[in-house]
Design an enzyme around this catalytic site. Structure first.
Site, PDB file in Angstrom:
ATOM      1  N   ARG A 175      87.448  42.226  19.325  1.00 10.63           N
ATOM      2  CA  ARG A 175      88.146  42.687  18.108  1.00 10.63           C
ATOM      3  C   ARG A 175      88.385  44.191  18.243  1.00 10.63           C
ATOM      4  O   ARG A 175      87.768  44.843  19.100  1.00 10.63           O
ATOM      5  CB  ARG A 175      87.284  42.402  16.871  1.00 10.63           C
ATOM      6  CG  ARG A 175      87.120  40.921  16.622  1.00 10.63           C
ATOM      7  CD  ARG A 175      86.114  40.645  15.508  1.00 10.63           C
ATOM      8  NE  ARG A 175      85.855  39.223  15.410  1.00 10.63           N
ATOM      9  CZ  ARG A 175      84.681  38.685  15.093  1.00 10.63           C
ATOM     10  NH1 ARG A 175      83.642  39.467  14.834  1.00 10.63           N
ATOM     11  NH2 ARG A 175      84.530  37.385  15.020  1.00 10.63           N
ATOM     12  N   ARG A 268      86.834  39.892   5.838  1.00  4.39           N
ATOM     13  CA  ARG A 268      86.548  40.611   7.086  1.00  4.39           C
ATOM     14  C   ARG A 268      87.832  40.838   7.873  1.00  4.39           C
ATOM     15  O   ARG A 268      87.965  41.851   8.573  1.00  4.39           O
ATOM     16  CB  ARG A 268      85.520  39.830   7.923  1.00  4.39           C
ATOM     17  CG  ARG A 268      84.962  40.631   9.071  1.00  4.39           C
ATOM     18  CD  ARG A 268      83.813  39.932   9.768  1.00  4.39           C
ATOM     19  NE  ARG A 268      84.253  38.761  10.511  1.00  4.39           N
ATOM     20  CZ  ARG A 268      83.441  37.962  11.197  1.00  4.39           C
ATOM     21  NH1 ARG A 268      82.141  38.197  11.201  1.00  4.39           N
ATOM     22  NH2 ARG A 268      83.904  36.926  11.849  1.00  4.39           N
ATOM     23  N   ARG A 279      86.354  27.879  11.756  1.00  3.46           N
ATOM     24  CA  ARG A 279      85.000  28.379  11.498  1.00  3.46           C
ATOM     25  C   ARG A 279      84.406  27.761  10.230  1.00  3.46           C
ATOM     26  O   ARG A 279      83.212  27.465  10.168  1.00  3.46           O
ATOM     27  CB  ARG A 279      85.013  29.924  11.427  1.00  3.46           C
ATOM     28  CG  ARG A 279      85.158  30.543  12.817  1.00  3.46           C
ATOM     29  CD  ARG A 279      85.280  32.051  12.830  1.00  3.46           C
ATOM     30  NE  ARG A 279      85.441  32.523  14.207  1.00  3.46           N
ATOM     31  CZ  ARG A 279      84.652  33.389  14.823  1.00  3.46           C
ATOM     32  NH1 ARG A 279      83.649  33.951  14.183  1.00  3.46           N
ATOM     33  NH2 ARG A 279      84.868  33.737  16.073  1.00  3.46           N
TER      34      ARG A 279
HETATM   35  N1  LIG Z   1      75.787  39.379   0.639  1.00  4.63           N
HETATM   36  C1  LIG Z   1      77.063  39.645   0.892  1.00  4.63           C
HETATM   37  N2  LIG Z   1      77.948  39.692  -0.110  1.00  4.63           N
HETATM   38  C2  LIG Z   1      79.262  39.969   0.129  1.00  4.63           C
HETATM   39  N3  LIG Z   1      79.771  40.227   1.341  1.00  4.63           N
HETATM   40  C3  LIG Z   1      78.923  40.190   2.391  1.00  4.63           C
HETATM   41  C4  LIG Z   1      77.534  39.911   2.231  1.00  4.63           C
HETATM   42  N4  LIG Z   1      76.948  39.951   3.442  1.00  4.63           N
HETATM   43  C5  LIG Z   1      77.914  40.241   4.326  1.00  4.63           C
HETATM   44  N5  LIG Z   1      79.105  40.397   3.695  1.00  4.63           N
HETATM   45  C6  LIG Z   1      80.404  40.678   4.312  1.00  4.63           C
HETATM   46  O1  LIG Z   1      80.857  39.447   4.873  1.00  4.63           O
HETATM   47  C7  LIG Z   1      81.591  39.688   6.066  1.00  4.63           C
HETATM   48  C8  LIG Z   1      80.992  38.884   7.209  1.00  4.63           C
HETATM   49  O2  LIG Z   1      79.735  39.430   7.546  1.00  4.63           O
HETATM   50  P1  LIG Z   1      79.235  39.479   9.050  1.00  4.63           P
HETATM   51  O3  LIG Z   1      80.332  39.954   9.933  1.00  4.63           O
HETATM   52  O4  LIG Z   1      77.957  40.239   9.058  1.00  4.63           O
HETATM   53  O5  LIG Z   1      78.990  37.931   9.292  1.00  4.63           O
HETATM   54  P2  LIG Z   1      78.388  37.189  10.563  1.00  4.63           P
HETATM   55  O6  LIG Z   1      77.475  36.149  10.054  1.00  4.63           O
HETATM   56  O7  LIG Z   1      77.816  38.168  11.510  1.00  4.63           O
HETATM   57  O8  LIG Z   1      79.691  36.530  11.187  1.00  4.63           O
HETATM   58  P3  LIG Z   1      79.967  36.035  12.689  1.00  4.63           P
HETATM   59  O9  LIG Z   1      79.021  34.929  12.982  1.00  4.63           O
HETATM   60  O10 LIG Z   1      81.384  35.556  12.643  1.00  4.63           O
HETATM   61  O11 LIG Z   1      79.794  37.188  13.616  1.00  4.63           O
HETATM   62  C9  LIG Z   1      81.565  41.179   6.319  1.00  4.63           C
HETATM   63  O12 LIG Z   1      82.790  41.738   5.885  1.00  4.63           O
HETATM   64  C10 LIG Z   1      80.394  41.665   5.456  1.00  4.63           C
HETATM   65  O13 LIG Z   1      80.595  42.975   5.005  1.00  4.63           O
HETATM   66  N1  LIG Z   2      74.857  30.229  21.321  1.00  5.46           N
HETATM   67  C1  LIG Z   2      75.285  31.486  21.171  1.00  5.46           C
HETATM   68  N2  LIG Z   2      75.991  31.831  20.080  1.00  5.46           N
HETATM   69  C2  LIG Z   2      76.356  33.106  19.958  1.00  5.46           C
HETATM   70  C3  LIG Z   2      76.053  34.077  20.916  1.00  5.46           C
HETATM   71  N3  LIG Z   2      76.569  35.258  20.511  1.00  5.46           N
HETATM   72  C4  LIG Z   2      77.157  35.032  19.334  1.00  5.46           C
HETATM   73  N4  LIG Z   2      77.043  33.748  18.991  1.00  5.46           N
HETATM   74  C5  LIG Z   2      77.528  33.088  17.773  1.00  5.46           C
HETATM   75  O1  LIG Z   2      78.902  32.900  17.855  1.00  5.46           O
HETATM   76  C6  LIG Z   2      79.444  32.851  16.542  1.00  5.46           C
HETATM   77  C7  LIG Z   2      80.728  33.604  16.469  1.00  5.46           C
HETATM   78  O2  LIG Z   2      80.541  34.932  16.742  1.00  5.46           O
HETATM   79  P1  LIG Z   2      81.769  35.991  16.605  1.00  5.46           P
HETATM   80  O3  LIG Z   2      81.236  37.285  17.102  1.00  5.46           O
HETATM   81  O4  LIG Z   2      82.889  35.456  17.427  1.00  5.46           O
HETATM   82  O5  LIG Z   2      82.118  36.008  15.146  1.00  5.46           O
HETATM   83  C8  LIG Z   2      78.377  33.416  15.624  1.00  5.46           C
HETATM   84  O6  LIG Z   2      77.824  32.358  14.867  1.00  5.46           O
HETATM   85  C9  LIG Z   2      77.336  33.947  16.549  1.00  5.46           C
HETATM   86  O7  LIG Z   2      76.026  33.796  16.025  1.00  5.46           O
HETATM   87  C10 LIG Z   2      75.298  33.670  22.052  1.00  5.46           C
HETATM   88  O8  LIG Z   2      74.949  34.459  22.945  1.00  5.46           O
HETATM   89  N5  LIG Z   2      74.934  32.385  22.130  1.00  5.46           N
END
Ligand SMILES: Nc1ncnc2c1ncn2[C@@H]1O[C@H](COP(=O)(O)OP(=O)(O)OP(=O)(O)O)[C@@H](O)[C@H]1O
Ligand SMILES: Nc1nc2c(ncn2[C@@H]2O[C@H](COP(=O)(O)O)[C@@H](O)[C@H]2O)c(=O)[nH]1
Length: 364
Positions: A175, A268, A279
């Site tokens: 990204r 996001r 997703r």
């Molecule tokens: N409790 C909450 N309330 C509202 N918005 C939230 C909250 N927690 C996270 N967010 C927002 O939701 C969005 C997604 O959060 P984040 O990128 O941390 O998710 P993630 O679980 O890591 O996703 P991915 O698995 O795709 O990487 C972000 O824009 C974040 O700022």
């Molecule tokens: N099994 C694994 N899952 C992973 C790893 N790194 C990230 N993730 C999961 O992928 C999705 C999507 O991530 P995104 O960055 O494309 O939004 C998310 O649920 C991560 O937890 C890995 O090494 N192994």
């Protein structure tokens, strides 16, 4: 090999004849690291809410007040300090609660060296010593958009020297703000498939149409830095790690509702409409598995972000309470005034003079 003991110094100011004003509240310790002396315990200002750190540079004869990173220990009535591996100082705090008695001050670790370059100042970083399960790696799973990355970033920001992120490999495109080697190792599918065949991965999975995986090297890199490893992986990956020899704590993050999850994913703004739909479809199955598979030790609901973060810290024992998973509860260190601390191999010896033993002493 034994190392020289470091004693509690009740008033370090009396020991210094250099004329520099060290604001002494008593109970400082001094620890030599190369040509610098780290003085820990004197407050840097009168209303200090944490233990102060000052550095005396022997070569220039100057005092330096460093930038202090991490959550700091509160001022205390006495502590002992001992240098470990030439890069961090272990602090044992007298009269503190069981979960608050061991702290580490990083003075020359890789992390501190990096931060010095970034900030252009002297840097030290505190981290709190933790017990039992608290050393285990942490696996965090949950549907895309639930807030895993946000929560992990909060932990890494508040406890910069305690946690290290396991940088995964992925075949998805980066990204806008994502950096290779920091957020992911972005890689070609053919290369990753070969590395998987060659046994370089702890786990891997096909997630939302791309390949993701945790290399053994990624986890080892965090362990080598002396930090606690955090893995952000999907449920399939968590299942593989659970079956591996890595003894981790497994945490599943749930959204308050599918509607909230959808809003977060859209807000996001990193995925195409097609990807968002994919997703969200996958999220339903992941949530089901997260709740019922028996993989996860803890399930947290991320409704209010701050509350969820506080709950995460609580179960990791970072809010002053014992970690939730703590099975046996060893006593805190009841540090008497007269004691010395030394290091022999990988053991810390606390030598106490005890009145009941007369002039004899007791080792902890
Ligand atoms: N409790 C909450 N309330 C509202 N918005 C939230 C909250 N927690 C996270 N967010 C927002 O939701 C969005 C997604 O959060 P984040 O990128 O941390 O998710 P993630 O679980 O890591 O996703 P991915 O698995 O795709 O990487 C972000 O824009 C974040 O700022
Ligand atoms: N099994 C694994 N899952 C992973 C790893 N790194 C990230 N993730 C999961 O992928 C999705 C999507 O991530 P995104 O960055 O494309 O939004 C998310 O649920 C991560 O937890 C890995 O090494 N192994």
């Amino acid at each position: 090999m034994g190392e020289a003991p470091v004693f509690v110094v009740d008033n370090f100011q009396d020991e210094l004849s250099n004329g520099f004003a060290l604001k002494s509240k008593g109970f400082e310790t001094s620890t030599d690291v190369g040509d610098r002396t780290f003085v820990i315990g004197g407050a840097n200002n009168d209303s200090a809410s944490s233990i102060g750190v000052q550095i005396y540079e022997k070569s220039t004869g100057k005092w330096v007040i460093p930038t202090v990173l991490g959550t700091k220990p509160k001022p205390c009535k006495g502590h002992s300090a001992i240098l470990l591996n030439e890069d961090r100082i272990m602090i044992i705090i007298r009269g503190s609660t069981q979960d608050d008695c061991i702290w580490f001050l990083e003075v020359d670790t890789k992390y501190v060296k990096e931060q010095k370059k970034v900030l252009g100042t002297e840097v030290v970083a505190w981290s709190k010593g933790v017990r039992g399960d608290a050393e285990k790696p942490i696996v965090i799973s949950g549907p895309s958009g639930v807030g895993k990355g946000t929560l992990i970033n909060m932990l890494m920001k508040e406890f910069p020297s305690m946690f290290g992120f396991s940088v995964s490999h992925t075949t998805r495109a980066p990204r806008n703000m994502e950096k290779n080697g920091v957020h992911y190792h972005f890689t070609e599918r053919s290369v990753m498939e070969k590395d998987i065949k060659d046994g370089k991965f702890l786990e891997f999975a096909s997630v939302h149409g791309n390949l993701y995986g945790t290399s053994l090297e990624a986890v080892e890199a965090v362990a080598d830095s002396g930090k606690r490893c955090i893995l952000d992986i999907d449920v399939q990956g968590a299942r593989s790690v659970k079956a591996s020899s890595l003894d981790a704590i497994f945490i599943f993050i749930c959204p308050p509702s599918m509607k909230d999850l959808e809003e977060r994913l859209r807000a996001r703004g990193t995925e195409t409409e097609e990807q968002v739909q994919k997703r969200l479809r996958n999220a339903e199955a992941e949530i089901e598995q997260g709740k019922s598979s028996g993989i996860f030790d803890h399930i947290l609901y991320n409704d209010n972000l701050e509350e969820c973060y506080e709950n995460l810290k609580k179960l990791l024992g970072l809010d002053g309470s014992a970690p939730t998973n703590h099975k046996s509860s060893p006593k805190g260190i009841d540090l008497p005034l007269n004691h010395s601390v030394s290091k022999i191999d990988n053991k810390i010896l606390i030598n106490c003079e005890t009145p009941e033993l007369g002039n004899a002493s007791k080792n902890l």
